[in-house]
Write a protein that holds these residues in place. Sequence first.
Motif, PDB file in Angstrom:
ATOM      1  N   VAL A  14     -18.008 -55.026  20.576  1.00  0.00           N
ATOM      2  CA  VAL A  14     -18.758 -55.638  19.312  1.00  0.00           C
ATOM      3  C   VAL A  14     -19.795 -55.428  18.914  1.00  0.00           C
ATOM      4  CG1 VAL A  14     -18.885 -57.756  17.883  1.00  0.00           C
ATOM      5  CG2 VAL A  14     -16.190 -56.925  18.222  1.00  0.00           C
ATOM      6  N   ILE A  15     -21.050 -56.157  20.385  1.00  0.00           N
ATOM      7  CA  ILE A  15     -22.382 -56.194  20.114  1.00  0.00           C
ATOM      8  C   ILE A  15     -22.543 -54.530  20.076  1.00  0.00           C
ATOM      9  CG2 ILE A  15     -24.060 -56.918  22.092  1.00  0.00           C
ATOM     10  CD1 ILE A  15     -22.175 -59.006  22.657  1.00  0.00           C
ATOM     11  N   TRP A  16     -21.900 -53.778  21.287  1.00  0.00           N
ATOM     12  CA  TRP A  16     -22.392 -52.690  21.507  1.00  0.00           C
ATOM     13  C   TRP A  16     -22.485 -51.984  19.621  1.00  0.00           C
ATOM     14  CZ3 TRP A  16     -19.666 -47.672  23.752  1.00  0.00           C
ATOM     15  CH2 TRP A  16     -20.704 -46.475  24.304  1.00  0.00           C
ATOM     16  N   SER A  17     -21.160 -52.539  18.741  1.00  0.00           N
ATOM     17  CA  SER A  17     -21.144 -52.065  17.802  1.00  0.00           C
ATOM     18  C   SER A  17     -22.341 -52.196  16.910  1.00  0.00           C
ATOM     19  CB  SER A  17     -19.883 -52.141  16.946  1.00  0.00           C
ATOM     20  OG  SER A  17     -19.041 -51.581  17.640  1.00  0.00           O
ATOM     21  N   PHE A  18     -21.993 -53.685  16.865  1.00  0.00           N
ATOM     22  CA  PHE A  18     -23.575 -53.867  15.863  1.00  0.00           C
ATOM     23  C   PHE A  18     -24.759 -53.453  16.429  1.00  0.00           C
ATOM     24  CE2 PHE A  18     -27.040 -57.358  15.786  1.00  0.00           C
ATOM     25  CZ  PHE A  18     -26.833 -57.768  14.677  1.00  0.00           C
ATOM     26  N   PHE A  19     -25.671 -52.786  17.829  1.00  0.00           N
ATOM     27  CA  PHE A  19     -26.603 -52.289  17.727  1.00  0.00           C
ATOM     28  C   PHE A  19     -26.192 -51.137  17.630  1.00  0.00           C
ATOM     29  CE2 PHE A  19     -27.478 -55.681  20.886  1.00  0.00           C
ATOM     30  CZ  PHE A  19     -28.473 -56.503  20.661  1.00  0.00           C
ATOM     31  N   ALA A  20     -25.226 -49.700  17.284  1.00  0.00           N
ATOM     32  CA  ALA A  20     -25.283 -48.601  16.483  1.00  0.00           C
ATOM     33  C   ALA A  20     -25.128 -48.397  15.268  1.00  0.00           C
ATOM     34  CB  ALA A  20     -23.881 -49.106  17.557  1.00  0.00           C
ATOM     35  N   TYR A  21     -25.085 -49.711  14.698  1.00  0.00           N
ATOM     36  CA  TYR A  21     -25.070 -49.974  13.103  1.00  0.00           C
ATOM     37  C   TYR A  21     -26.257 -48.756  12.485  1.00  0.00           C
ATOM     38  CZ  TYR A  21     -24.071 -50.703   7.899  1.00  0.00           C
ATOM     39  OH  TYR A  21     -24.012 -50.327   6.661  1.00  0.00           O
ATOM     40  N   PRO A  22     -28.212 -50.030  12.670  1.00  0.00           N
ATOM     41  CA  PRO A  22     -28.986 -49.052  12.665  1.00  0.00           C
ATOM     42  C   PRO A  22     -28.298 -47.906  12.633  1.00  0.00           C
ATOM     43  CG  PRO A  22     -29.019 -50.992  14.082  1.00  0.00           C
ATOM     44  CD  PRO A  22     -27.611 -50.304  13.623  1.00  0.00           C
ATOM     45  N   TRP A  23     -28.652 -46.859  13.566  1.00  0.00           N
ATOM     46  CA  TRP A  23     -28.912 -45.771  13.859  1.00  0.00           C
ATOM     47  C   TRP A  23     -27.179 -44.784  12.971  1.00  0.00           C
ATOM     48  CZ3 TRP A  23     -32.353 -43.484  16.329  1.00  0.00           C
ATOM     49  CH2 TRP A  23     -33.303 -44.594  17.802  1.00  0.00           C
ATOM     50  N   PHE A  24     -26.215 -45.612  12.393  1.00  0.00           N
ATOM     51  CA  PHE A  24     -24.579 -45.068  12.086  1.00  0.00           C
ATOM     52  C   PHE A  24     -25.723 -44.984  10.476  1.00  0.00           C
ATOM     53  CE2 PHE A  24     -21.480 -45.249   9.016  1.00  0.00           C
ATOM     54  CZ  PHE A  24     -20.530 -43.877   9.122  1.00  0.00           C
ATOM     55  N   ALA A  31     -20.655 -40.740  16.800  1.00  0.00           N
ATOM     56  CA  ALA A  31     -21.176 -40.693  18.849  1.00  0.00           C
ATOM     57  C   ALA A  31     -22.344 -40.756  18.909  1.00  0.00           C
ATOM     58  CB  ALA A  31     -20.028 -39.226  19.114  1.00  0.00           C
ATOM     59  N   GLU A  32     -23.528 -39.921  17.998  1.00  0.00           N
ATOM     60  CA  GLU A  32     -24.157 -39.697  18.150  1.00  0.00           C
ATOM     61  C   GLU A  32     -25.359 -41.634  18.559  1.00  0.00           C
ATOM     62  OE1 GLU A  32     -25.886 -37.815  15.210  1.00  0.00           O
ATOM     63  OE2 GLU A  32     -25.803 -35.989  16.790  1.00  0.00           O
ATOM     64  N   ALA A  33     -24.802 -42.663  17.394  1.00  0.00           N
ATOM     65  CA  ALA A  33     -25.573 -43.799  17.605  1.00  0.00           C
ATOM     66  C   ALA A  33     -24.729 -44.416  18.557  1.00  0.00           C
ATOM     67  CB  ALA A  33     -24.574 -44.665  16.146  1.00  0.00           C
ATOM     68  N   TYR A  34     -23.830 -44.230  18.660  1.00  0.00           N
ATOM     69  CA  TYR A  34     -23.389 -45.799  19.937  1.00  0.00           C
ATOM     70  C   TYR A  34     -24.076 -44.753  21.496  1.00  0.00           C
ATOM     71  CZ  TYR A  34     -19.267 -48.100  17.646  1.00  0.00           C
ATOM     72  OH  TYR A  34     -18.805 -48.469  17.199  1.00  0.00           O
ATOM     73  N   THR A  35     -24.338 -43.611  20.984  1.00  0.00           N
ATOM     74  CA  THR A  35     -25.297 -42.881  22.992  1.00  0.00           C
ATOM     75  C   THR A  35     -26.276 -43.440  22.090  1.00  0.00           C
ATOM     76  OG1 THR A  35     -23.605 -41.227  23.026  1.00  0.00           O
ATOM     77  CG2 THR A  35     -25.502 -41.264  23.980  1.00  0.00           C
ATOM     78  N   ALA A  36     -27.154 -43.339  21.622  1.00  0.00           N
ATOM     79  CA  ALA A  36     -28.667 -44.084  21.053  1.00  0.00           C
ATOM     80  C   ALA A  36     -28.571 -45.204  21.665  1.00  0.00           C
ATOM     81  CB  ALA A  36     -28.780 -43.279  19.242  1.00  0.00           C
ATOM     82  N   VAL A  37     -27.899 -46.035  21.584  1.00  0.00           N
ATOM     83  CA  VAL A  37     -28.110 -47.431  22.141  1.00  0.00           C
ATOM     84  C   VAL A  37     -28.184 -47.508  23.442  1.00  0.00           C
ATOM     85  CG1 VAL A  37     -27.032 -49.597  22.195  1.00  0.00           C
ATOM     86  CG2 VAL A  37     -26.492 -48.759  19.823  1.00  0.00           C
ATOM     87  N   ILE A  38     -27.568 -47.267  24.014  1.00  0.00           N
ATOM     88  CA  ILE A  38     -27.867 -46.573  24.776  1.00  0.00           C
ATOM     89  C   ILE A  38     -29.410 -46.026  25.974  1.00  0.00           C
ATOM     90  CG2 ILE A  38     -27.123 -45.642  27.685  1.00  0.00           C
ATOM     91  CD1 ILE A  38     -24.349 -45.684  25.751  1.00  0.00           C
ATOM     92  N   LYS A  39     -29.533 -44.207  25.435  1.00  0.00           N
ATOM     93  CA  LYS A  39     -30.928 -44.114  25.195  1.00  0.00           C
ATOM     94  C   LYS A  39     -31.499 -44.830  25.068  1.00  0.00           C
ATOM     95  CE  LYS A  39     -28.819 -39.645  25.868  1.00  0.00           C
ATOM     96  NZ  LYS A  39     -28.230 -38.250  25.228  1.00  0.00           N
ATOM     97  N   TYR A  40     -31.946 -45.369  23.547  1.00  0.00           N
ATOM     98  CA  TYR A  40     -32.806 -45.943  23.352  1.00  0.00           C
ATOM     99  C   TYR A  40     -33.480 -47.026  22.568  1.00  0.00           C
ATOM    100  CZ  TYR A  40     -33.381 -40.693  22.724  1.00  0.00           C
ATOM    101  OH  TYR A  40     -32.871 -39.391  23.018  1.00  0.00           O
TER     102      TYR A  40
END
Length: 54
Positions: A14-24, A31-40
């Motif tokens: 849920v926390i990872w999704s919360f941080f991935a949403y701005p990228w999405f 897939a890019e959004a969830y990966t971007a959280v880890i990389k950037y």
Amino acid sequence: MSKVTRRTLVIAFVIWSFFAYPWFDRGCDIAEAYTAVIKYGTPEGMEPLPACYG
């Protein structure tokens, strides 16, 4: 899998999704959004989005 482990994994997702949403929201696919959280981390302002361009 124990209840504590399962609950911890759900909370982490849920926390990872919360941080991935701005990228999405800025045009990355899921897939890019969830990966971007880890990389950037999270995007700040109107910076270029390296995660969305490959």
